[in-house]
Design an enzyme around this catalytic site. Sequence first.
Site, PDB file in Angstrom:
ATOM      1  N   GLY A  48      35.763  32.083 -37.730  1.00  0.00           N
ATOM      2  CA  GLY A  48      34.655  32.068 -38.426  1.00  0.00           C
ATOM      3  C   GLY A  48      35.173  31.049 -39.819  1.00  0.00           C
ATOM      4  O   GLY A  48      34.211  29.985 -40.329  1.00  0.00           O
ATOM      5  N   GLU A 102      39.323  33.732 -45.934  1.00  0.00           N
ATOM      6  CA  GLU A 102      38.737  34.131 -44.849  1.00  0.00           C
ATOM      7  C   GLU A 102      37.216  33.544 -44.959  1.00  0.00           C
ATOM      8  O   GLU A 102      36.843  33.199 -46.644  1.00  0.00           O
ATOM      9  CB  GLU A 102      38.677  35.958 -44.725  1.00  0.00           C
ATOM     10  CG  GLU A 102      39.763  36.836 -44.653  1.00  0.00           C
ATOM     11  CD  GLU A 102      38.763  36.889 -43.022  1.00  0.00           C
ATOM     12  OE1 GLU A 102      37.826  36.137 -42.274  1.00  0.00           O
ATOM     13  OE2 GLU A 102      39.040  37.777 -42.513  1.00  0.00           O
ATOM     14  N   ASP A 103      36.044  33.568 -43.686  1.00  0.00           N
ATOM     15  CA  ASP A 103      34.886  33.295 -44.366  1.00  0.00           C
ATOM     16  C   ASP A 103      34.429  34.693 -44.762  1.00  0.00           C
ATOM     17  O   ASP A 103      33.833  34.529 -45.766  1.00  0.00           O
ATOM     18  CB  ASP A 103      34.555  32.918 -43.174  1.00  0.00           C
ATOM     19  CG  ASP A 103      34.579  34.257 -42.013  1.00  0.00           C
ATOM     20  OD1 ASP A 103      36.028  35.122 -41.831  1.00  0.00           O
ATOM     21  OD2 ASP A 103      34.090  34.205 -40.577  1.00  0.00           O
ATOM     22  N   ASP A 106      33.864  42.036 -45.382  1.00  0.00           N
ATOM     23  CA  ASP A 106      32.792  42.894 -44.981  1.00  0.00           C
ATOM     24  C   ASP A 106      32.601  43.984 -45.036  1.00  0.00           C
ATOM     25  O   ASP A 106      33.412  44.661 -46.397  1.00  0.00           O
ATOM     26  CB  ASP A 106      31.626  42.905 -43.623  1.00  0.00           C
ATOM     27  CG  ASP A 106      30.931  43.609 -43.137  1.00  0.00           C
ATOM     28  OD1 ASP A 106      30.374  43.561 -44.026  1.00  0.00           O
ATOM     29  OD2 ASP A 106      30.776  43.682 -41.912  1.00  0.00           O
ATOM     30  N   LYS A 134      30.613  40.933 -49.060  1.00  0.00           N
ATOM     31  CA  LYS A 134      29.705  41.791 -48.989  1.00  0.00           C
ATOM     32  C   LYS A 134      30.107  43.112 -49.386  1.00  0.00           C
ATOM     33  O   LYS A 134      31.029  44.158 -49.251  1.00  0.00           O
ATOM     34  CB  LYS A 134      29.084  42.645 -47.918  1.00  0.00           C
ATOM     35  CG  LYS A 134      28.436  41.188 -47.094  1.00  0.00           C
ATOM     36  CD  LYS A 134      28.427  41.545 -45.695  1.00  0.00           C
ATOM     37  CE  LYS A 134      26.513  40.303 -44.392  1.00  0.00           C
ATOM     38  NZ  LYS A 134      27.882  41.096 -43.226  1.00  0.00           N
ATOM     39  N   PHE A 155      23.161  40.104 -42.274  1.00  0.00           N
ATOM     40  CA  PHE A 155      24.202  39.809 -41.286  1.00  0.00           C
ATOM     41  C   PHE A 155      23.699  38.220 -41.442  1.00  0.00           C
ATOM     42  O   PHE A 155      22.345  37.753 -42.092  1.00  0.00           O
ATOM     43  CB  PHE A 155      23.874  39.885 -39.943  1.00  0.00           C
ATOM     44  CG  PHE A 155      24.865  39.396 -38.915  1.00  0.00           C
ATOM     45  CD1 PHE A 155      26.324  39.740 -38.764  1.00  0.00           C
ATOM     46  CD2 PHE A 155      24.464  37.956 -38.336  1.00  0.00           C
ATOM     47  CE1 PHE A 155      26.455  39.413 -37.960  1.00  0.00           C
ATOM     48  CE2 PHE A 155      25.336  37.831 -37.211  1.00  0.00           C
ATOM     49  CZ  PHE A 155      25.967  37.820 -36.786  1.00  0.00           C
ATOM     50  N   VAL A 156      24.780  36.992 -41.691  1.00  0.00           N
ATOM     51  CA  VAL A 156      24.338  35.519 -42.099  1.00  0.00           C
ATOM     52  C   VAL A 156      24.874  35.011 -41.059  1.00  0.00           C
ATOM     53  O   VAL A 156      26.009  36.121 -40.320  1.00  0.00           O
ATOM     54  CB  VAL A 156      25.481  35.470 -43.465  1.00  0.00           C
ATOM     55  CG1 VAL A 156      23.955  35.895 -44.868  1.00  0.00           C
ATOM     56  CG2 VAL A 156      26.686  36.261 -43.747  1.00  0.00           C
ATOM     57  N   ASP A 162      29.222  32.925 -37.127  1.00  0.00           N
ATOM     58  CA  ASP A 162      28.447  32.924 -35.543  1.00  0.00           C
ATOM     59  C   ASP A 162      27.726  34.149 -35.660  1.00  0.00           C
ATOM     60  O   ASP A 162      28.047  35.250 -35.963  1.00  0.00           O
ATOM     61  CB  ASP A 162      29.690  32.864 -34.555  1.00  0.00           C
ATOM     62  CG  ASP A 162      29.780  34.121 -33.839  1.00  0.00           C
ATOM     63  OD1 ASP A 162      31.105  34.320 -34.911  1.00  0.00           O
ATOM     64  OD2 ASP A 162      30.288  34.828 -33.188  1.00  0.00           O
ATOM     65  N   ARG A 168      27.622  28.455 -35.247  1.00  0.00           N
ATOM     66  CA  ARG A 168      29.371  28.153 -36.061  1.00  0.00           C
ATOM     67  C   ARG A 168      28.442  26.896 -36.826  1.00  0.00           C
ATOM     68  O   ARG A 168      28.834  26.406 -38.021  1.00  0.00           O
ATOM     69  CB  ARG A 168      29.545  28.012 -35.288  1.00  0.00           C
ATOM     70  CG  ARG A 168      30.462  29.304 -35.051  1.00  0.00           C
ATOM     71  CD  ARG A 168      32.129  29.526 -34.697  1.00  0.00           C
ATOM     72  NE  ARG A 168      32.474  30.546 -33.720  1.00  0.00           N
ATOM     73  CZ  ARG A 168      32.862  31.532 -34.858  1.00  0.00           C
ATOM     74  NH1 ARG A 168      32.614  31.578 -35.744  1.00  0.00           N
ATOM     75  NH2 ARG A 168      33.377  32.495 -33.571  1.00  0.00           N
TER      76      ARG A 168
HETATM   77  P1  5GP Z   1      35.965  42.911 -42.026  1.00  0.00           P
HETATM   78  O1  5GP Z   1      37.254  43.563 -41.285  1.00  0.00           O
HETATM   79  O2  5GP Z   1      35.659  42.700 -43.271  1.00  0.00           O
HETATM   80  O3  5GP Z   1      34.690  44.326 -41.795  1.00  0.00           O
HETATM   81  O4  5GP Z   1      35.470  42.366 -41.519  1.00  0.00           O
HETATM   82  C1  5GP Z   1      35.880  40.444 -41.692  1.00  0.00           C
HETATM   83  C2  5GP Z   1      35.322  39.958 -40.264  1.00  0.00           C
HETATM   84  O5  5GP Z   1      33.773  40.349 -39.266  1.00  0.00           O
HETATM   85  C3  5GP Z   1      34.926  38.695 -40.942  1.00  0.00           C
HETATM   86  O6  5GP Z   1      35.488  37.984 -40.693  1.00  0.00           O
HETATM   87  C4  5GP Z   1      33.746  37.748 -40.088  1.00  0.00           C
HETATM   88  O7  5GP Z   1      34.318  37.527 -38.251  1.00  0.00           O
HETATM   89  C5  5GP Z   1      32.927  39.035 -39.314  1.00  0.00           C
HETATM   90  N1  5GP Z   1      31.506  39.307 -40.570  1.00  0.00           N
HETATM   91  C6  5GP Z   1      31.118  40.310 -40.950  1.00  0.00           C
HETATM   92  N2  5GP Z   1      29.746  40.363 -41.497  1.00  0.00           N
HETATM   93  C7  5GP Z   1      29.831  39.032 -41.117  1.00  0.00           C
HETATM   94  C8  5GP Z   1      28.285  38.328 -40.785  1.00  0.00           C
HETATM   95  O8  5GP Z   1      26.997  38.827 -41.589  1.00  0.00           O
HETATM   96  N3  5GP Z   1      28.119  37.118 -39.672  1.00  0.00           N
HETATM   97  C9  5GP Z   1      29.372  37.192 -39.220  1.00  0.00           C
HETATM   98  N4  5GP Z   1      29.089  36.275 -38.014  1.00  0.00           N
HETATM   99  N5  5GP Z   1      30.075  37.619 -39.183  1.00  0.00           N
HETATM  100  C10 5GP Z   1      30.943  37.935 -40.208  1.00  0.00           C
END
Ligand code: 5GP
Length: 177
Positions: A48, A102-103, A106, A134, A155-156, A162, A168
């Site tokens: 991402g 990081e993208d 979450d 978030k 969700f985005v 993606d 993407r």
């Molecule tokens: P975390 O470990 O912080 O819960 O999640 C991180 C990963 O979850 C991000 O690098 C991404 O790949 C995915 N992710 C979390 N929220 C979203 C979202 O709203 N949209 C998308 N496309 N990916 C997300």
Amino acid sequence: MSQIKVHDRNFEVYLPEATILEKIKELAARINRDYEGKRPLFVAVLNGSFMFASDLFKQLNIEAELCFIKLASYKGMKSSGNVVTSIGLETDIFGRDVIIVEDIVDTGKTLHEFLPKLQHQQPRSLKIATFLHKPEATTYPLKLDYVGFEIPNKFVVGYGLDYDGLGRNLKEIYQVL
Ligand code: 5GP
């Protein structure tokens, strides 16, 4: 286009391209100031973050290095919770000033699990740059040093992110309707 369909879901524009690029210039300006003379190593987390990493890196006017790693699998609209290292970190980070790119953060689980592994290799400093955060969803403690946008827990897609493989390539960030 302000509304689009990706797979079965409709999305609307949340962050236009100009807003994104302006924010990246701001972040880069801070990094340029903070890392002057330090030759930082950017470690971008695939998939991402590729677009964010690229746009951010283009705005840097200091000496800097960039490498990519692959960590997480993300299926559908809910974080899968599987953190898998499939492409390892080949650059030696001992004594380096490292910035993880990081993208989106979450739950924070991905970075929370990965950071100790990097710390173990004794970088001089370790900071996090994330394009999106978030805050309402983040349950794992994390210090985020450079944050593009704090967004609601929806969700985005777009700008590298993606939805089951698609979206993407979008220049904007879209939010699910
Ligand atoms: P975390 O470990 O912080 O819960 O999640 C991180 C990963 O979850 C991000 O690098 C991404 O790949 C995915 N992710 C979390 N929220 C979203 C979202 O709203 N949209 C998308 N496309 N990916 C997300």
